[in-house]
Design an enzyme around this catalytic site. Structure first.
Site, PDB file in Angstrom:
ATOM      1  N   TYR A   1       0.830  -1.215   0.000  1.00  0.00           N
ATOM      2  CA  TYR A   1       0.000   0.000   0.000  1.00  0.00           C
ATOM      3  C   TYR A   1       0.863   1.264   0.000  1.00  0.00           C
ATOM      4  CZ  TYR A   1      -3.532   3.297   1.800  1.00  0.00           C
ATOM      5  OH  TYR A   1      -4.368   4.369   1.985  1.00  0.00           O
TER       6      TYR A   1
ATOM      7  N   LYS B   1       0.973   4.097  -2.843  1.00  0.00           N
ATOM      8  CA  LYS B   1       0.573   5.470  -2.549  1.00  0.00           C
ATOM      9  C   LYS B   1       1.713   6.457  -2.802  1.00  0.00           C
ATOM     10  CE  LYS B   1      -3.617   5.530  -1.399  1.00  0.00           C
ATOM     11  NZ  LYS B   1      -4.597   5.775  -2.493  1.00  0.00           N
TER      12      LYS B   1
HETATM   13  N1  LIG Z   1      -9.588   6.703   5.224  1.00  0.00           N
HETATM   14  C1  LIG Z   1      -8.377   7.212   5.435  1.00  0.00           C
HETATM   15  O1  LIG Z   1      -8.049   7.717   6.530  1.00  0.00           O
HETATM   16  C2  LIG Z   1      -7.361   7.193   4.345  1.00  0.00           C
HETATM   17  C3  LIG Z   1      -6.036   7.511   4.674  1.00  0.00           C
HETATM   18  C4  LIG Z   1      -5.091   7.571   3.655  1.00  0.00           C
HETATM   19  C5  LIG Z   1      -5.484   7.323   2.345  1.00  0.00           C
HETATM   20  N2  LIG Z   1      -6.770   6.977   2.049  1.00  0.00           N
HETATM   21  C6  LIG Z   1      -7.113   6.730   0.651  1.00  0.00           C
HETATM   22  O2  LIG Z   1      -8.359   7.354   0.359  1.00  0.00           O
HETATM   23  C7  LIG Z   1      -9.054   6.569  -0.619  1.00  0.00           C
HETATM   24  C8  LIG Z   1     -10.466   6.243  -0.115  1.00  0.00           C
HETATM   25  O3  LIG Z   1     -10.362   5.437   1.044  1.00  0.00           O
HETATM   26  P1  LIG Z   1     -11.608   5.140   1.987  1.00  0.00           P
HETATM   27  O4  LIG Z   1     -11.063   5.155   3.359  1.00  0.00           O
HETATM   28  O5  LIG Z   1     -12.758   5.991   1.605  1.00  0.00           O
HETATM   29  O6  LIG Z   1     -11.896   3.604   1.587  1.00  0.00           O
HETATM   30  P2  LIG Z   1     -13.270   2.780   1.394  1.00  0.00           P
HETATM   31  O7  LIG Z   1     -12.906   1.338   1.512  1.00  0.00           O
HETATM   32  O8  LIG Z   1     -14.334   3.317   2.275  1.00  0.00           O
HETATM   33  O9  LIG Z   1     -13.686   3.106  -0.121  1.00  0.00           O
HETATM   34  C9  LIG Z   1     -12.948   2.632  -1.205  1.00  0.00           C
HETATM   35  C10 LIG Z   1     -13.893   2.327  -2.343  1.00  0.00           C
HETATM   36  O10 LIG Z   1     -13.119   1.927  -3.499  1.00  0.00           O
HETATM   37  C11 LIG Z   1     -13.828   0.887  -4.150  1.00  0.00           C
HETATM   38  N3  LIG Z   1     -12.904   0.088  -4.952  1.00  0.00           N
HETATM   39  C12 LIG Z   1     -11.934  -0.737  -4.487  1.00  0.00           C
HETATM   40  N4  LIG Z   1     -11.313  -1.340  -5.510  1.00  0.00           N
HETATM   41  C13 LIG Z   1     -11.894  -0.867  -6.651  1.00  0.00           C
HETATM   42  C14 LIG Z   1     -11.674  -1.111  -8.026  1.00  0.00           C
HETATM   43  N5  LIG Z   1     -10.727  -1.969  -8.440  1.00  0.00           N
HETATM   44  N6  LIG Z   1     -12.442  -0.454  -8.929  1.00  0.00           N
HETATM   45  C15 LIG Z   1     -13.407   0.417  -8.515  1.00  0.00           C
HETATM   46  N7  LIG Z   1     -13.666   0.659  -7.225  1.00  0.00           N
HETATM   47  C16 LIG Z   1     -12.921   0.023  -6.302  1.00  0.00           C
HETATM   48  C17 LIG Z   1     -14.447   0.083  -3.019  1.00  0.00           C
HETATM   49  O11 LIG Z   1     -15.526  -0.710  -3.478  1.00  0.00           O
HETATM   50  C18 LIG Z   1     -14.858   1.178  -2.039  1.00  0.00           C
HETATM   51  O12 LIG Z   1     -16.186   1.579  -2.271  1.00  0.00           O
HETATM   52  C19 LIG Z   1      -8.184   5.341  -0.886  1.00  0.00           C
HETATM   53  O13 LIG Z   1      -7.397   5.566  -2.020  1.00  0.00           O
HETATM   54  C20 LIG Z   1      -7.318   5.271   0.340  1.00  0.00           C
HETATM   55  O14 LIG Z   1      -6.097   4.605   0.073  1.00  0.00           O
HETATM   56  C21 LIG Z   1      -7.702   6.897   3.032  1.00  0.00           C
END
Ligand SMILES: NC(=O)c1ccc[n+]([C@@H]2O[C@H](COP(=O)([O-])OP(=O)(O)OC[C@H]3O[C@@H](n4cnc5c(N)ncnc54)[C@H](O)[C@@H]3O)[C@@H](O)[C@H]2O)c1
Length: 304
Positions: free
Chosen positions: A165, A169
């Site tokens: 990951y 990223k």
């Molecule tokens: N939540 C946090 O604190 C946090 C921190 C750092 C980075 N991020 C990044 O933010 C983004 C959103 O994260 P989140 O926490 O909302 O996650 P989440 O799991 O709530 O949402 C991610 C969504 O992506 C969809 N998805 C996964 N693989 C897919 C694919 N191959 N094609 C289409 N859709 C797909 C999933 O179905 C899900 O609905 C991600 O890129 C994550 O790495 C989040």
């Protein structure tokens, strides 16, 4: 109804849950026509369902907005092209791409399988490229557009158990900087968000010491809601952000920070070439003088 994105056409990947869902909803309220893409998989990238994308589209429409669902898998090269084509076929153009879709498969690197490595790199890093590439062709031709990508503190600072990951990223941060240079001269901006938000993804990180000393259960609870990320994304997607390009913003709750790019913080120099003997003598006294033992030298995660 507010309208900072009036008449814009936006693609948001991963829009069925968490951060991207909130972005799609706010973009709909701000007047954009939205393609809400989501594979509907679980947090580890397994399975698929139309329900999450459909639910986001229904919610945008209930609020008076315009949206259509896409169920494509961003990790597939051809799917990226189909997502972007759907936006143009449905709404006649493309102004905004927000690439958010992501999964987690945390393991310490010595336990990580090839499959877990490949799945995470394919979804995050290649999945971002797969939609950025067809978008870049359209935006370069029309000489306008906004691309917003998603990195993570794990990629920028390092986080134990997330080699796949973190690598993906960090790759997205690098991709963002390069594509910003590729497209900036055509009036297209490309920026990146490093978010912190209480979503199912944060809740899925295995137990263990977390950045800033938080246990994961605490961390999930203490992270503010994902709706805090959306306003900054809408701003970056708007005409008002024309002069912001190639930047990474940390967004967590109401705290928004512009992050620095890597830069030298201590330098040593001599005319000619250093010998190993000289480095053995001078590095510990100069550029490495304040570094601690190996186990302690992993970059500390600053409050972002
Ligand atoms: N939540 C946090 O604190 C946090 C921190 C750092 C980075 N991020 C990044 O933010 C983004 C959103 O994260 P989140 O926490 O909302 O996650 P989440 O799991 O709530 O949402 C991610 C969504 O992506 C969809 N998805 C996964 N693989 C897919 C694919 N191959 N094609 C289409 N859709 C797909 C999933 O179905 C899900 O609905 C991600 O890129 C994550 O790495 C989040």
């Amino acid at each position: 109804m507010p309208n900072i994105l009036k008449d814009k056409v936006a693609v948001v990947t991963g829009a069925g849950n968490g951060i991207a869902k909130q972005i799609a909803l706010l973009m709909g309220k701000e007047g954009a026509k939205v393609v809400a893409n989501d594979l509907g998989c679980d947090v580890n990238g397994r399975g698929s369902s139309k329900d999450p994308a459909d639910a986001t589209v229904a919610e945008i429409k209930r609020a008076g907005g315009t949206a259509v669902a896409s169920y494509e898998d961003v990790s597939q090269f051809d799917a990226g092209e189909r997502i972007i084509k759907q936006a143009v076929d449905t709404y006649g153009k493309l102004d905004i791409l927000v690439a958010v879709a992501g999964i987690l498969r945390d393991r310490m690197v010595f336990n990580m399988s090839e499959e877990d490595w490949d799945a995470v790199i394919a979804t995050h890093l290649k999945g971002t490229f797969n939609v950025v590439r067809p978008t870049s062709i359209i935006m370069r031709q029309q000489r306008s557009g906004r691309i917003i990508t998603f990195t993570s503190g794990s990629g920028l600072n390092g986080n134990p158990g997330q080699a796949n990951y973190g690598a993906a990223k960090a790759g997205i941060a690098g991709l963002t900087r390069v594509v910003a240079r590729d497209l900036g001269k055509y009036g297209v901006t490309v920026n990146c968000i490093s978010p912190g938000a209480n979503t199912r993804m944060i809740a899925a990180i295995p137990q263990g010491p977390r950045p800033q000393g938080l246990q994961v259960t605490d961390a999930a609870a203490q992270f503010p809601g994902p709706e805090h990320i959306a306003p900054m994304v809408c701003f970056l997607a708007s005409d008002a952000a024309a002069n912001v390009n190639g930047q990474i913003f940390s967004v967590m709750g109401p705290r928004i920070s512009l992050l620095s790019h890597p830069r030298p913080i201590k330098t040593m120099f001599k005319p000619g070439r250093w010998t190993v003997e000289e480095l053995r003598e001078f590095v510990p006294k100069t550029i490495a003088a304040e570094l601690k033992k190996a186990a302690e030298t992993a970059p500390q995660v600053p409050a972002q």
